[in-house]
Design a protein around this motif. Structure first.
Motif, PDB file in Angstrom:
ATOM      1  N   UNK A   1       0.856  -1.180   0.000  1.00  9.24           N
ATOM      2  CA  UNK A   1       0.000   0.000   0.000  1.00  9.24           C
ATOM      3  C   UNK A   1       0.889   1.226   0.000  1.00  9.24           C
ATOM      4  N   UNK A   2       0.666   2.112  -0.948  1.00 12.03           N
ATOM      5  CA  UNK A   2       1.468   3.320  -1.065  1.00 12.03           C
ATOM      6  C   UNK A   2       0.669   4.517  -0.584  1.00 12.03           C
ATOM      7  N   UNK A   3       1.351   5.404   0.062  1.00  8.60           N
ATOM      8  CA  UNK A   3       0.702   6.630   0.513  1.00  8.60           C
ATOM      9  C   UNK A   3       1.735   7.732   0.534  1.00  8.60           C
ATOM     10  N   UNK A   4       1.312   8.930   0.605  1.00  4.61           N
ATOM     11  CA  UNK A   4       2.238  10.042   0.663  1.00  4.61           C
ATOM     12  C   UNK A   4       1.501  11.351   0.594  1.00  4.61           C
ATOM     13  N   UNK A   5       2.251  12.399   0.654  1.00  8.02           N
ATOM     14  CA  UNK A   5       1.685  13.735   0.598  1.00  8.02           C
ATOM     15  C   UNK A   5       2.588  14.576  -0.285  1.00  8.02           C
ATOM     16  N   UNK A   6       2.020  15.260  -1.236  1.00  2.98           N
ATOM     17  CA  UNK A   6       2.794  16.152  -2.100  1.00  2.98           C
ATOM     18  C   UNK A   6       2.499  17.575  -1.670  1.00  2.98           C
ATOM     19  N   UNK A   7       3.533  18.267  -1.212  1.00  4.00           N
ATOM     20  CA  UNK A   7       3.376  19.643  -0.764  1.00  4.00           C
ATOM     21  C   UNK A   7       3.557  20.618  -1.917  1.00  4.00           C
ATOM     22  N   UNK A   8       4.607  20.436  -2.671  1.00  5.64           N
ATOM     23  CA  UNK A   8       4.912  21.235  -3.850  1.00  5.64           C
ATOM     24  C   UNK A   8       5.973  20.446  -4.592  1.00  5.64           C
ATOM     25  N   UNK A   9       5.984  20.517  -5.872  1.00  8.80           N
ATOM     26  CA  UNK A   9       6.903  19.661  -6.604  1.00  8.80           C
ATOM     27  C   UNK A   9       7.396  20.320  -7.876  1.00  8.80           C
ATOM     28  N   UNK A  10       8.633  19.973  -8.252  1.00  8.44           N
ATOM     29  CA  UNK A  10       9.194  20.472  -9.499  1.00  8.44           C
ATOM     30  C   UNK A  10       8.856  19.534 -10.651  1.00  8.44           C
ATOM     31  N   UNK A  11       8.726  18.241 -10.351  1.00 12.17           N
ATOM     32  CA  UNK A  11       8.505  17.232 -11.383  1.00 12.17           C
ATOM     33  C   UNK A  11       7.456  16.231 -10.902  1.00 12.17           C
ATOM     34  N   UNK A  12       6.833  15.576 -11.849  1.00 13.96           N
ATOM     35  CA  UNK A  12       5.994  14.420 -11.536  1.00 13.96           C
ATOM     36  C   UNK A  12       6.888  13.192 -11.633  1.00 13.96           C
ATOM     37  N   UNK A  13       6.465  12.120 -11.039  1.00 14.81           N
ATOM     38  CA  UNK A  13       7.229  10.884 -11.165  1.00 14.81           C
ATOM     39  C   UNK A  13       6.502   9.981 -12.145  1.00 14.81           C
ATOM     40  N   UNK A  14       7.246   9.451 -13.099  1.00 13.79           N
ATOM     41  CA  UNK A  14       6.677   8.562 -14.103  1.00 13.79           C
ATOM     42  C   UNK A  14       6.035   7.365 -13.400  1.00 13.79           C
ATOM     43  N   UNK A  15       4.863   6.953 -13.868  1.00 12.31           N
ATOM     44  CA  UNK A  15       4.155   5.854 -13.205  1.00 12.31           C
ATOM     45  C   UNK A  15       4.955   4.558 -13.206  1.00 12.31           C
ATOM     46  N   UNK A  16       5.812   4.343 -14.199  1.00 10.45           N
ATOM     47  CA  UNK A  16       6.634   3.132 -14.203  1.00 10.45           C
ATOM     48  C   UNK A  16       7.750   3.198 -13.167  1.00 10.45           C
ATOM     49  N   UNK A  17       8.042   4.376 -12.646  1.00  5.88           N
ATOM     50  CA  UNK A  17       9.060   4.520 -11.602  1.00  5.88           C
ATOM     51  C   UNK A  17       8.462   4.458 -10.199  1.00  5.88           C
TER      52      UNK A  17
END
Length: 189
Positions: free
Chosen positions: A36-52
């Motif tokens: 199970x993955x979880x997290x919080x994005x506050x602010x970001x420069x890039x998205x992460x590719x779904x395959x990564x």
């Protein structure tokens, strides 16, 4: 400002007493699981590719004698792909105002430590092995410790390169399968 993005790598491998076909080593039936993955994005420069975001790295079986002689297994490359990068930032508290551009990303790999905290512990029926991660510049990843910052370029997509190796952990070796779950966190500065 930093981003808190947590993802997971699943690593599976086998340690074989003799050179054996992959199917005969793996046919004993491997347990399945759910991550199970979880997290919080506050602010970001890039998205992460779904395959990564979630990767399964399968390593070929390795004979015990070879691990004893070499001290480590063959390197297995993997990447973290950053997409849709935009280094400019708007100030969320003051519309129309800019914040300093994003300049770096820092990756932290985390998991159960082994080898006095220098590698990631392997779970399973084999004994005497751990997993070790190294970046493209040769820096070793220590569980839970941020790696060196990597400069961000103006390119929309960027790839971070890593190598994974099976290493001995100074414990007696026994054959069997092993696996590990390694989380990673990206922080932008």
């Amino acid at each position: 400002m930093l981003v808190n993005v947590i993802m997971q790598l699943a690593i599976t491998s086998s340690l074989a007493l003799l050179m054996a076909p992959f199917n005969s080593v793996m046919s004993a039936g491997q347990p399945n699981g759910v991550v199970t993955l979880g997290g919080e994005i506050l602010d970001t420069a890039c998205a992460i590719d779904t395959s990564s975001a979630y990767q399964v790295i399968e390593m070929d079986p390795m004979p015990v004698g070879r691990l004893i002689r070499l001290g480590e297994g063959d390197p297995h490359s993997f990447t973290l792909r950053l997409t849709n990068c935009s280094l400019t930032r708007n100030n969320p508290n003051r519309p129309g105002e800019k914040l300093p551009d994003w300049q770096h990303v820092r990756v932290t790999f985390d998991g159960v430590p082994d080898r006095q905290g220098r590698s990631f512990a392997a779970n399973g029926s084999s004994q005497g092995v751990a997993f070790h991660i190294i970046d493209a510049q040769g820096h070793e990843s220590v569980p839970g410790v941020p790696m060196a910052m990597v400069p961000l370029s103006s390119a929309r997509d960027q790839v971070l390169h890593y190598t994974l190796k099976l290493v001995g952990n100074d414990q007696p070796l026994s054959v069997g399968s092993h696996r590990a779950a390694v989380r990673f966190r990206l922080e932008y500065y």
